[in-house]
Design a protein around this motif. Sequence first.
Motif: not given
Length: 398
Positions: A254-259
Motif C-alpha cells: 500500500i505504501n508503494d501504491v500511495k507513492n
Amino acid sequence: MAYNMEQTFRWYGPKDPVSLEFVRQTGATGVVSSLHHIPYGEVWSVEEIEKYKKVIEDAGLVWSVVESLPVHEDIKTGSGRCEEYIANYKESLRNLGKCGVKVITYNFMPVLDWIRTDLHYRLPDGSEALYFNQAQFAAFEIFILKRAGAEKDYTPEKVAEAKAFYESLTPEELQKFTTGLIDNFPGFKGVTLEDVRAMLKKYEHLTRADLEANLKHFLSEVCPVAEEAGCIMVIHPDDPPYSILGLPRIFSDINDVKNLLKMVDSPANGVCFCAGSFSGRLDNDIVEMFKACADRVGFVHLRSTQHDGKGNFFEANHLEGVVDMYGLVKAIIEEQVRRKKAGRADWRLPFRPDHGHTMLDDLAKPPCPNPGYTAIGRLKGLAEIRGLEHGILKSMNL
C-alpha cells in the motif's frame, strides 16, 4: 441501471489456442491483448494497431485494454537508449489514442516479469495451478543462475532445501525447470541464462531509490502524452510482491501504491489492480489497498492465492484463497457507482479472470504456450466472478 464491470478475456494473438471465437463464447465482450510481434522499445504504428484491432472487432469483440505496452529495460535502468525508447513509447501512446484503445497496462519489474517455479502444480482435485516455491527459486538463483551472493538472501535451512531440490533434478527436469522460469513471456521469447545474467549486470549498482527515480522520470514524460491522447497508464503490481533476484521491486504494497499516485499527479497515472499479485504478501489487505487507489484504478485482475505458511503459494480458485473476493467486488461496484454519479465517462471498470487452473479436457491437450491461460479454468473464474457480482448488485438494489 446495472453497474456491472466490463467482462474481458486475455488473448495472446492469432497463435493463441484459445481463439477469439472461443473468447466470445465465454460471455466476455472485451479483449485484453498486445502487439507481441513488435520488439520491446519499437513504435506501435497506427497501421499495426488498426490491423490488430480489426481482427478483434471482426470476431464481435472490442480491444478494451492493452496488456502490455512493454517498458524497455533501458528505461528501467535509466541507461543506454533510455530517452529514445521513451520517445518511442510516447509515439505508441499517441497512436493508441488515435485508434481508440485507451487503457494501457505496463510493469516496472526488473529483468523478469511474474515468476512461478512450477507451471503444472497438481492440486488434490487433479487440476493444475501455477505455483511459487521459495526453496525451488533459491535453487534457481544459487545453483543454476549462480547469482553472486544469492545464498545470503536465504536462511541456511532454505539453502539446504534448495540444494536438495536441485540435486534431485534429472538433466531433462533441470532444463524444463529453467525454461519455465525465464522463457515464458510473449514478445520476449528465447531468453537464456546468459541473457538474464547480462540484464542483471545492468542493475548491479541500482538501488530502490534509483528505480523509483527512473519510474518517476518515465511517468513524468509519458503521462502528459497519455492525457492528451485520452489514455490512462496502469501499472501492474510486482509478482511476487517482494524483492527477487536481489533486485528492488517498487510496486508491492500500500505504501508503494500511495507513492506511485504522488509521484506524478495526473489522471493518466493509474493502477492495474491485480488482486492475485498483491495477495502474494499476506500483510497486504487487498480490499483496503483497492480503496486507497480506487479513484485511479483503470483495470482489474481478479484472482487469489493460497499460502502454506512457508512462503510458498499457488493460484487458488477465484473465490477461494486469501483474497476477500466478495469485499473486493463490492468495493469495485461502489467505486463504479461513485464514478457514474460524478459523471465520469470511465465509470465502468474492465476486469478479467486471471491465471485459471488447467482442468477437464484442457489437461489432455498439448501444454498451453501461455501458462495460466487455458480456456476452461478462466471460464470457470469468469463465471464465478459474474455470479458473485450479480448477487452483490441485487443485494444493493442496483
